[in-house]
Design a protein around this motif. Structure first.
Motif, short mmCIF file in Angstrom:
data_model
loop_
_atom_site.label_atom_id
_atom_site.label_comp_id
_atom_site.label_asym_id
_atom_site.label_seq_id
_atom_site.Cartn_x
_atom_site.Cartn_y
_atom_site.Cartn_z
N UNK A 194 14.08 3.50 -4.89
CA UNK A 194 14.65 2.87 -3.92
C UNK A 194 14.38 3.57 -2.54
N UNK A 195 14.30 4.88 -2.42
CA UNK A 195 13.81 5.70 -1.35
C UNK A 195 12.38 5.11 -1.04
N UNK A 196 11.56 5.14 -1.95
CA UNK A 196 10.29 4.55 -1.66
C UNK A 196 10.23 3.24 -1.01
N UNK A 197 10.88 2.47 -1.36
CA UNK A 197 11.01 0.88 -1.11
C UNK A 197 11.50 0.90 0.23
N UNK A 198 12.40 1.87 0.69
CA UNK A 198 13.08 2.04 2.10
C UNK A 198 12.02 2.28 2.96
N UNK A 199 11.40 3.55 2.52
CA UNK A 199 10.15 4.10 3.43
C UNK A 199 9.13 2.96 3.61
N UNK A 200 8.66 2.14 2.76
CA UNK A 200 7.64 1.24 2.90
C UNK A 200 8.31 0.46 3.86
N UNK A 201 9.30 -0.22 3.64
CA UNK A 201 10.13 -1.22 4.45
C UNK A 201 10.00 -0.79 5.95
N UNK A 202 10.53 0.43 6.38
CA UNK A 202 10.31 0.95 7.46
C UNK A 202 9.02 1.08 8.12
N UNK A 203 8.17 1.68 7.47
CA UNK A 203 6.90 1.94 7.91
C UNK A 203 6.33 0.66 8.13
N UNK A 224 0.85 -1.04 0.06
CA UNK A 224 -0.09 0.15 -0.05
C UNK A 224 0.82 1.23 0.19
N UNK A 225 1.87 1.15 0.76
CA UNK A 225 2.56 2.46 0.93
C UNK A 225 3.34 2.69 -0.48
N UNK A 226 3.96 1.72 -1.01
CA UNK A 226 4.55 1.73 -2.38
C UNK A 226 3.77 2.34 -3.20
N UNK A 227 2.40 1.81 -3.41
CA UNK A 227 1.58 2.26 -4.37
C UNK A 227 1.19 3.54 -3.87
N UNK A 228 1.02 4.04 -2.93
CA UNK A 228 0.51 5.41 -2.69
C UNK A 228 1.59 6.41 -2.78
N UNK A 229 2.78 6.13 -2.30
CA UNK A 229 3.80 7.05 -2.62
C UNK A 229 4.11 7.27 -4.23
#
Length: 120
Positions: free
Chosen positions: A106-115, A78-83
């Protein structure tokens, strides 16, 4: 015996050739289609400013009076799709679009992984 050998060779070649062609093309196609793997620690650093809106219980954003969702523990997909949608302009919110435009895949993937690693 010779016609059988030729027929067996023809069948083997017919079935093996597409598989070989597919195997050599598959890694390149898979690499292009595969989403980036997120790094939780990098994502933690990238989400520092997100806490200003998304980390405050019951916070309402000024544009227009918009309830800001809590994103900790949200699904990574969801986070990757939204961002990505904010980044591409297909999901509208000026603040989020401005933030997402600066992110790489890669930033989006990193953000999604953390959140997504956080508990709700």
């Amino acid at each position: 015996m010779r016609p059988l050998t030729i027929a067996a060779l023809a069948l083997t070649t017919a079935f093996a050739t597409p598989a070989l062609a597919q195997d050599t093309a598959a890694p390149a196609a898979a690499a292009a289609a595969a989403p980036a793997t997120g790094d939780i620690e990098k994502g933690r650093l990238l989400t520092y400013t997100c806490q200003g809106c998304h980390g405050v219980e019951g916070y309402k954003n000024a544009y227009p009076n918009y309830h800001v969702p809590k994103i900790g523990g949200q699904s990574s997909v969801y986070l990757v799709n939204a961002l990505t949608a904010y980044q591409q302009g297909t999901r509208a919110h000026p603040t989020m679009q401005a933030q997402a435009e600066s992110f790489s895949d890669q930033d989006i993937a990193d953000i999604a992984a953390f959140l997504s690693s956080l508990s709700k």
